[in-house]
Design an enzyme around this catalytic site. Structure first.
Site, PDB file in Angstrom:
ATOM      1  N   GLY A   1       5.555  -6.171   6.040  1.00  0.00           N
ATOM      2  CA  GLY A   1       5.022  -7.203   7.137  1.00  0.00           C
ATOM      3  C   GLY A   1       3.834  -7.465   7.299  1.00  0.00           C
TER       4      GLY A   1
ATOM      5  CE  LYS B   1       0.882   1.239   4.507  1.00  0.00           C
ATOM      6  NZ  LYS B   1       1.475   2.738   4.672  1.00  0.00           N
TER       7      LYS B   1
ATOM      8  CB  ALA C   1      11.916  -1.496   7.470  1.00  0.00           C
TER       9      ALA C   1
ATOM     10  CG  ASP D   1      -0.143  -0.119   8.359  1.00  0.00           C
ATOM     11  OD1 ASP D   1      -1.251   0.591   8.332  1.00  0.00           O
ATOM     12  OD2 ASP D   1       0.747   0.258   7.989  1.00  0.00           O
TER      13      ASP D   1
HETATM   14  O1  C5P Z   1       0.393  -1.755  14.494  1.00  0.00           O
HETATM   15  P1  C5P Z   1       1.903  -1.697  14.157  1.00  0.00           P
HETATM   16  O2  C5P Z   1       2.544  -2.785  14.992  1.00  0.00           O
HETATM   17  O3  C5P Z   1       2.168  -1.890  12.619  1.00  0.00           O
HETATM   18  O4  C5P Z   1       2.134  -0.262  14.401  1.00  0.00           O
HETATM   19  C1  C5P Z   1       3.757  -0.080  14.521  1.00  0.00           C
HETATM   20  C2  C5P Z   1       4.117   1.122  15.437  1.00  0.00           C
HETATM   21  O5  C5P Z   1       3.656   2.324  14.585  1.00  0.00           O
HETATM   22  C3  C5P Z   1       3.313   1.144  16.704  1.00  0.00           C
HETATM   23  O6  C5P Z   1       3.948   0.623  17.766  1.00  0.00           O
HETATM   24  C4  C5P Z   1       3.295   2.941  16.832  1.00  0.00           C
HETATM   25  O7  C5P Z   1       4.676   3.280  17.309  1.00  0.00           O
HETATM   26  C5  C5P Z   1       3.210   3.156  15.409  1.00  0.00           C
HETATM   27  N1  C5P Z   1       1.898   3.730  15.256  1.00  0.00           N
HETATM   28  C6  C5P Z   1       1.246   4.556  15.706  1.00  0.00           C
HETATM   29  N2  C5P Z   1      -0.072   4.820  15.395  1.00  0.00           N
HETATM   30  C7  C5P Z   1      -0.434   4.300  14.432  1.00  0.00           C
HETATM   31  C8  C5P Z   1      -0.083   3.102  13.671  1.00  0.00           C
HETATM   32  C9  C5P Z   1       1.388   2.794  14.197  1.00  0.00           C
HETATM   33  O8  C5P Z   1       1.800   5.335  16.590  1.00  0.00           O
HETATM   34  N3  C5P Z   1      -1.984   4.629  14.099  1.00  0.00           N
END
Ligand code: C5P
Length: 311
Positions: free
Chosen positions: A115, A18, A109, A149
């Site tokens: 991921g 995406k 990344a 995501d």
């Molecule tokens: O949900 P995911 O593990 O992909 O998110 C990775 C990190 O990205 C979270 O731990 C957070 O630090 C940050 N994040 C955030 N707010 C979001 C999505 C991700 O702060 N809405």
């Protein structure tokens, strides 16, 4: 489903990457996340994931493809965690297992949910392998437990994401957009980019998706969309990786309609007027950035799809 399935039974799925056409970020929340208002678009860069029946309780992952050396094939791998979540939540007394083979085409990344795409793919593939009666909405709900995501690659197309980005509403847009991506050798850590965002902007507004962007998507015109692309994480990502400012500038110098950081970066997406303009831009950028660093994609494309079931 019986516990004694033939070991060569397998399911192959394809999951898109995406980009975020707009990403508005609110203040940090007590749970460590940020409220987002974003518009996702699935683009034609994919991971393929094959799930094969394995002995009861066994879930292992092996990653192949150009980015394989940057992925840990361990218990923490998101695809493994997804299969285990499905097994624990809907499992048949530990009777199931899966070997997961991930062919990675999405940068690691890179701000393109690579991921998360693997988690989404593992949910879909294992649900099919284990013959579970789960709806797409059930899978997206499980996906949201694994990461903000994860639900979107299951849905695909173009969608508004709110809350952590995991509450999705499809956008009825028109047309097909041609993008050129500039990839980076080195990834950026999403939590680090959000943390830098907090340092740079201590009082962000409540996030919203601009109506003008949705209207532009309704026209299907790249020229309309170009002025509406926006990412609140741009300053934070450029602060951590100053070379990104030059990459963002490169696309517009060579004829892109607009340049956009994808998610938390470091992938940069350039919107072009059409396929031939995208080919020209990709050719020029390959000269500047190297062949491996440039990809031409289109969007929107469909979400995670079953390609093959071998029984
Ligand atoms: O949900 P995911 O593990 O992909 O998110 C990775 C990190 O990205 C979270 O731990 C957070 O630090 C940050 N994040 C955030 N707010 C979001 C999505 C991700 O702060 N809405």
């Amino acid at each position: 489903m019986s516990a004694t399935q033939p070991v060569d039974e397998s399911v192959r799925v394809r999951v898109p990457a995406k980009i975020n056409l707009s990403l508005a970020v609110g203040p940090a929340r007590p749970d460590g996340y940020h409220d987002l208002a974003t518009v996702f678009q699935a683009v034609s860069l994919h991971d393929e994931l094959t799930a094969t029946w394995a002995p009861p309780g066994e879930v292992v992952v092996r990653t192949v493809g150009p980015y394989a050396d940057r992925v840990a094939d361990d218990e923490d791998n998101l695809a493994c965690r997804a299969a285990r979540l499905l097994m624990n939540r809907h499992g048949d007394g530990g009777a199931w297992g899966a070997h997961l083979l991930v062919d990675k085409g999405i940068p690691v990344a890179g701000g393109m949910a690579g991921g998360s795409a693997d988690a989404a793919g593992a949910l879909l593939a294992c649900a099919a392998l284990w013959d579970l009666d789960l709806s797409p909405a059930d899978l997206r709900e499980l996906g949201a437990e694994l990461g903000a995501d994860v639900p979107f690659p299951l849905l695909g197309g173009t969608a508004v994401g709110t809350n952590r980005g995991d509450e999705l509403v499809p956008v009825l847009g028109r047309g097909c957009f041609h993008w050129v991506l500039a990839l980076s050798d080195e990834g950026l850590s999403t939590p680090e980019v959000f943390a830098r965002f907090d340092e740079l902007d201590t009082d962000p507004d409540a996030p919203r998706v601009p109506d003008e962007l949705l209207a532009a998507l309704g026209t299907g015109e790249a020229t309309e969309l170009a002025g509406r692309l926006h990412n609140d994480l741009t300053a934070a990502a450029c602060d951590l990786r100053p070379d990104l400012a030059r990459t963002l500038e490169l696309g517009t110098r060579y004829g892109a309609l607009a340049s956009l950081l994808s998610g938390s970066g470091p992938t940069v997406a350039f919107l072009t007027a059409g396929e031939s303009q995208a080919m020209d831009l990709a050719h020029t950028l390959r000269g500047e950035l190297g062949t491996d660093a440039v990809r031409r994609v289109r969007g929107p494309v469909s979400g995670a799809k079953l390609l093959q079931v071998l029984r």
